[in-house]
Design a protein around this motif. Sequence first.
Motif, mmCIF file in Angstrom:
data_model
loop_
_atom_site.group_PDB
_atom_site.id
_atom_site.type_symbol
_atom_site.label_atom_id
_atom_site.label_comp_id
_atom_site.label_asym_id
_atom_site.label_seq_id
_atom_site.Cartn_x
_atom_site.Cartn_y
_atom_site.Cartn_z
ATOM 1 N N ILE A 118 -4.083 2.351 10.220
ATOM 2 C CA ILE A 118 -2.782 2.039 9.909
ATOM 3 C C ILE A 118 -1.908 3.354 9.876
ATOM 4 O O ILE A 118 -0.712 3.199 9.486
ATOM 5 C CB ILE A 118 -2.338 1.076 8.857
ATOM 6 N N ALA A 119 -2.530 4.539 9.676
ATOM 7 C CA ALA A 119 -1.922 5.764 9.946
ATOM 8 C C ALA A 119 -1.377 5.851 8.433
ATOM 9 O O ALA A 119 -0.367 6.510 8.170
ATOM 10 C CB ALA A 119 -0.911 6.110 10.567
ATOM 11 N N ALA A 120 -2.068 5.570 7.320
ATOM 12 C CA ALA A 120 -1.663 5.689 5.807
ATOM 13 C C ALA A 120 -2.268 6.974 5.097
ATOM 14 O O ALA A 120 -3.398 7.237 5.667
ATOM 15 C CB ALA A 120 -1.999 4.442 5.051
ATOM 16 N N ASN A 121 -1.240 7.807 4.676
ATOM 17 C CA ASN A 121 -1.860 9.016 4.028
ATOM 18 C C ASN A 121 -2.570 8.506 2.566
ATOM 19 O O ASN A 121 -1.964 8.817 1.811
ATOM 20 C CB ASN A 121 -0.789 9.849 3.882
ATOM 21 N N VAL A 122 -3.480 8.066 2.768
ATOM 22 C CA VAL A 122 -4.409 7.731 1.321
ATOM 23 C C VAL A 122 -5.649 8.803 1.352
ATOM 24 O O VAL A 122 -6.412 8.870 2.176
ATOM 25 C CB VAL A 122 -4.730 6.385 1.534
ATOM 26 N N PRO A 123 -5.705 9.466 0.315
ATOM 27 C CA PRO A 123 -6.713 10.495 0.196
ATOM 28 C C PRO A 123 -8.007 9.972 -0.170
ATOM 29 O O PRO A 123 -8.104 8.942 -1.271
ATOM 30 C CB PRO A 123 -6.119 11.622 -0.760
ATOM 31 N N PRO A 124 -9.083 10.405 -0.105
ATOM 32 C CA PRO A 124 -10.269 10.253 -0.595
ATOM 33 C C PRO A 124 -10.468 10.831 -1.981
ATOM 34 O O PRO A 124 -9.683 11.699 -2.223
ATOM 35 C CB PRO A 124 -11.416 10.683 0.257
ATOM 36 N N PRO A 125 -11.420 10.347 -3.024
ATOM 37 C CA PRO A 125 -11.478 10.881 -4.154
ATOM 38 C C PRO A 125 -12.176 12.192 -4.481
ATOM 39 O O PRO A 125 -13.164 12.412 -5.108
ATOM 40 C CB PRO A 125 -12.267 9.939 -5.092
ATOM 41 N N THR A 126 -11.459 13.283 -3.669
ATOM 42 C CA THR A 126 -12.071 14.359 -3.917
ATOM 43 C C THR A 126 -11.550 15.105 -5.342
ATOM 44 O O THR A 126 -10.627 14.552 -5.871
ATOM 45 C CB THR A 126 -11.328 15.543 -2.751
ATOM 46 N N PRO A 127 -12.043 16.187 -5.752
ATOM 47 C CA PRO A 127 -11.581 16.844 -7.044
ATOM 48 C C PRO A 127 -10.234 17.290 -6.948
ATOM 49 O O PRO A 127 -9.517 16.798 -8.128
ATOM 50 C CB PRO A 127 -12.584 18.022 -7.154
ATOM 51 N N GLU A 128 -9.591 17.534 -5.811
ATOM 52 C CA GLU A 128 -8.121 17.849 -6.047
ATOM 53 C C GLU A 128 -7.185 16.635 -6.090
ATOM 54 O O GLU A 128 -6.384 16.732 -7.027
ATOM 55 C CB GLU A 128 -7.862 18.589 -4.629
ATOM 56 N N LEU B 231 0.869 -1.133 0.000
ATOM 57 C CA LEU B 231 0.005 0.075 -0.027
ATOM 58 C C LEU B 231 0.930 1.316 0.000
ATOM 59 O O LEU B 231 0.600 2.111 -0.753
ATOM 60 C CB LEU B 231 -0.902 -0.062 1.185
ATOM 61 N N HIS B 232 1.872 1.483 0.838
ATOM 62 C CA HIS B 232 2.652 2.375 1.058
ATOM 63 C C HIS B 232 3.518 2.645 -0.170
ATOM 64 O O HIS B 232 3.683 3.923 -0.833
ATOM 65 C CB HIS B 232 3.507 2.180 2.055
ATOM 66 N N ARG B 233 3.819 1.486 -0.939
ATOM 67 C CA ARG B 233 4.524 1.852 -2.329
ATOM 68 C C ARG B 233 3.523 2.222 -3.369
ATOM 69 O O ARG B 233 4.057 3.195 -4.154
ATOM 70 C CB ARG B 233 5.001 0.399 -2.969
#
Length: 963
Positions: free
Chosen positions: A818-828, A759-761
Amino acid sequence: MDERTNEGRYPDVNVRPNAGIVRSPLDEIKAIQGLLADVYRDAGDGRTLFRELVQNADDAGAHRLRLVVLERGWPDARNSLLRGPALFVVNDGAFPDRDREALHKAIGGSKEAEVGKIGTFGIGLKSVFHICEAFLYLGAEKSEWRGGVLNPWAGTGENGDADPLHPDWDEIDVERMRSVTTELLGNTGNGLLLWIPLRCPEHLDRGAEGRQYGLGERCPRPDDLCAWFGCSAPAALLLAQCGHLRIIGAERAAGPESLHDRVRLVRVYRQTAGWVGRYQHDDGKYPDRTFEGEICSDDRSWSVVGIEARGSETLRQLRSRSDWPQSPKWENGRYSSAPRKALAHAAVTVLRPSDLEADLSGARIRWAVFLPLDDDPEPRSSAIVESKGPSPAWEIILHGYFWPSQDRRSIPGVTEETGNPAGDDGMRVHWNRTLCEELLLPLLPSALAKAVAGVDERAARGLLGAVVCSAMVKNHLALVRRRHWLLPIITADGVRWKALDASTCPVLSIPKWNQAPEVVRSRFAASCDECTDDLVFIDDNAPRLADELDDWTDDCLERLLNCIPVDVFGSPQTLRWIEAFVRHTLGPDAGGGGIRAAAVARWLAGLIGDRALVPTNRRSASPELRDELREAWRDLCEALPKAWLVETPVGSQQAVAELAAEDAFGEGLFPVPFGRRRGEPLAPQLDQERLDRALNTLGRRLEAGGESERARHARLLLAESLLSARHDGPLGEHLVGLPLLRAIRLPEDREEAWSVAELHRRIENCRVFANPASQVSDDDTDGTQPEHPSDPKPAVTELAKALDDAVWMVSSDVVSSIAANVPPPTPEALANAVLRTEALADPKHRKPLLMRLAPKVSDNSNIRWAARVLLAGRAADVVGQDAELFHERAGHGRALPILLRLLGRSWCAVQGSLVESLSQDVLEALSVDQADHQALHRLLRDCLNKHVDWIGLSDGEALQLLQ
């Protein structure tokens, strides 16, 4: 000289020879009228008269009592009382001389010293004056016959003892009376016959000036008496309390000469003789005595059971006190006294109409001094009778050798509060209370248990429910259960009630035992029979008379749980019963866990591992049944401590069963595989060590592969739920490399199993998005819209198609845990993915994403840049931030429409550096309709297509998007 008569000494003084006080017959008339109005008040249906006739027959030791209503008497009889309608009352009890003398006494009787008899003969029998002005009697003891007439009006004239208006009333026709007695009783040496002539207007001629006057005003007809005495229920109620009487009959005849043709109105008889006892003393302590029998009539029957007690040291001490009430005794002019009669004797009798339906649920609880103080078949609740439920009903008679009030409408100190009166009244109240509390009320559990033995369980529940909820029992509950408890003991076939010594052994209750599966009842009952421990198991929902029960032990809980097989879990009703049992045994403090909660969790997990969840997904079942099963299962799981529960999707059930089979969850961690319940979510505080072990098990299975798609899907769903419920601490090294994450590859919508490391990769290329849909509640109604779409899959799918490459989604709950920085599918976030791409799909696949980003182009420069990239169809480094649309400006005003017209397009976007001004000659040439127009068109298109992407939008849409 006789000094007493003053004879010969003072001839001028007339001395009365009799020094006594004269009691006028009119005084007796007033006394009888007072008794009829107060003590023997009648409700108008003959009950008072009937009760007194039964009581006197029983006191005489009679076995038979017969009432015959005559429509007429002997027309030629010398005594006019024998000519008209009458009531014949005959019993086969002894009629000694003392009873005859008591009958003629003003107020008094022959039973004062006879504790085995109920009342006072002379007073009680005077209740017949409710229907007559005088009556005739003929009785015998040991073949010694005695007859007479009781006419209160005799001696009311100025001279003599005869009745001044009806002197014939004082005569008795012995021959005719004997003939009737023989007809009704046969040749007997004992018996009593009463001829009670019905009052008629001719008997009320004692008033002046034509006014009617007599002992009473009622003039009953023969039909009235037939209605009074023709009902079996009142006779059965009284017969159940008699000590000697066995048969009560009522008949009708035209006249005394046609008695052999009489018509039966009712006949009530009992088949055994062991009923409430009649005793002469209560010295010593006697064991409780039970009795039972059956009362039958022409149309109904009653089962009768009861229990009585006598002898009490406390009551004996009361009788020995100096302030105990005394009865006066006179002998040769000297006064002495003797203690008033009273026995430490109490009994509870229960009558059940045995020929009625099983749902009989009414109950009448009556206080009695032998006979009920209120014997109305349809009573209203009062101080001396409590009516519960519909009629017909069970009859419960509470007898004590009480001192009732003068009018027999209450028992001082028991049915009414009297404070602390002094003197004889105070001692009577003290006696009544002590007798009730020490002897009578403690008999009730045993009597009720005996009454419902062998009775249909529904009928027993109806009776006992009415009794337990009665005001009488509630007001005396501590006294009722002082010696014995009435307990609904569980059996394989249901419940049976037993009276057990209070607190002699632990008592545990099971809720709704009659709703438990038959196999559970039979198994558990067998296990109880095999155990030697002194434990009593009862139905918690069945009526009982008991104190606080004991708490369930761990061993007992496991014993019952082990009696519940896996194959009963396909029934919603069974699941609800199991839930009720679990909640009952764990108690209100189950939220904190504990040994019993852990035992239930282990047991339930073991059943899940044994495929107990299969019916909730069975395709052959209807959707309604599946939903009902799942809801029942969820409720059962939620009986465990909520801190242990993890809500998981229905699709994870197969993986949950796999973990259960490996004992991977239970106390501290319990998956609930039925999806999230609407409303307040659970807030688990899980056993993190057990949680990580469960994740490790899932991960190893997923890593090994070879499973079906369904099994793989279930494992990933469960792993996702467990990771989401995990605390924010880092994963251990043994978990980081396991494929525990469920990644949805789009646009194929295919699951992939990722490790946290993978996931991090993947995060670095901006093509992984968090799925926030589970965090959005349908109840969000504050009017605000989240930045990300409520259904993110279409947005991510549009991105994947626009990029012509794979894009993934993972659960936002997981990435948060798990403190992963995965964004939601926002327009940005979508725009950032577009700007990092090297190649784009054809225009028709870019258009949906462009339309999604268009409303936000003015809010964010990256979004605007990404929109230009999608319009141009070129990578971001080609289009650049300085890319412009080909638009109208100096030198290009005519070139744009000409170019678009030639190319057959609405508009186009082109890199600004490629745009040059066209000469006027070229513009004019392009505008001319030349022969080689088509060749020129193709040339321009081929040239421009090397640097331009075309999007098939209308002019209006394009301008709106690019403002």
